[in-house]
Design an enzyme around this catalytic site. Structure first.
Site, short mmCIF file in Angstrom:
data_model
loop_
_atom_site.label_atom_id
_atom_site.label_comp_id
_atom_site.label_asym_id
_atom_site.label_seq_id
_atom_site.Cartn_x
_atom_site.Cartn_y
_atom_site.Cartn_z
N GLY A 156 0.80 -1.22 0.00
CA GLY A 156 0.00 0.00 0.00
C GLY A 156 0.84 1.26 0.00
O GLY A 156 0.29 2.36 0.05
N CYS A 157 2.14 1.11 -0.04
CA CYS A 157 3.03 2.26 -0.07
C CYS A 157 3.61 2.41 -1.48
O CYS A 157 3.96 1.41 -2.11
CB CYS A 157 4.17 2.09 0.92
SG CYS A 157 3.63 1.98 2.63
N ALA A 158 3.71 3.63 -1.96
CA ALA A 158 4.30 3.87 -3.27
C ALA A 158 5.79 3.52 -3.25
O ALA A 158 6.33 3.01 -4.22
CB ALA A 158 4.10 5.32 -3.69
N SER A 159 6.44 3.78 -2.14
CA SER A 159 7.85 3.44 -1.95
C SER A 159 7.93 2.06 -1.32
O SER A 159 6.95 1.51 -0.86
CB SER A 159 8.51 4.44 -1.00
OG SER A 159 8.30 5.75 -1.44
#
Length: 136
Positions: free
Chosen positions: A49-52
């Site tokens: 769920g994190c872009a990174s």
């Protein structure tokens, strides 16, 4: 209910006049964290769920919740450091009682993070809460 470290961070943010200074402070907090060993950067510790890329490694000892974290993005490393100030050292049964949205709102983060970063921050908070709830 927040940690004294988080209260110190709130005071620091009140002292810093503009968001650029606050942003730099968050990044500096991330830079000050010890890096996570490669052996701990595994799918089980990765936060979806994190872009990174983000890894959180929780530890519960004697009923106290602690964790370490890492990201490939400097601002996200800083956000992990902010979450450390909020959650690290809390009794595990108290972790789920912390209103992260309200506490982080005291820093003004909600108004200054992109939608992707906000989603990632929520995903990290949810991982922390789930981990603590599974033990508590």
């Amino acid at each position: 209910m927040a940690n004294p470290d988080f209260e110190d961070l709130v005071e620091t943010f009140e002292f810093l006049d503009d968001w650029e200074d606050r942003y730099r402070h968050v990044i500096d907090m991330g830079k000050a964290m010890d890096p996570l060993e490669d052996a701990l950067r595994v799918p089980a510790t990765k936060v979806d769920g994190c872009a990174s890329q983000v890894w959180l490694v929780p530890k519960i000892e004697n009923g106290i919740f602690t964790f370490r974290g890492e990201s490939d993005a400097m601002i996200v490393r800083g956000l992990i450091a902010v979450l450390l100030a909020l959650y690290d050292g809390q009794p595990v049964e108290e972790v789920g009682k912390i209103d992260a949205a309200a506490e982080l709102g005291r820093l003004g983060l909600n108004d200054h993070l992109s939608a992707q970063r906000s989603n990632g921050l929520r995903a990290m908070v949810e991982r922390i809460r789930q981990t603590a709830a599974a033990v508590a």
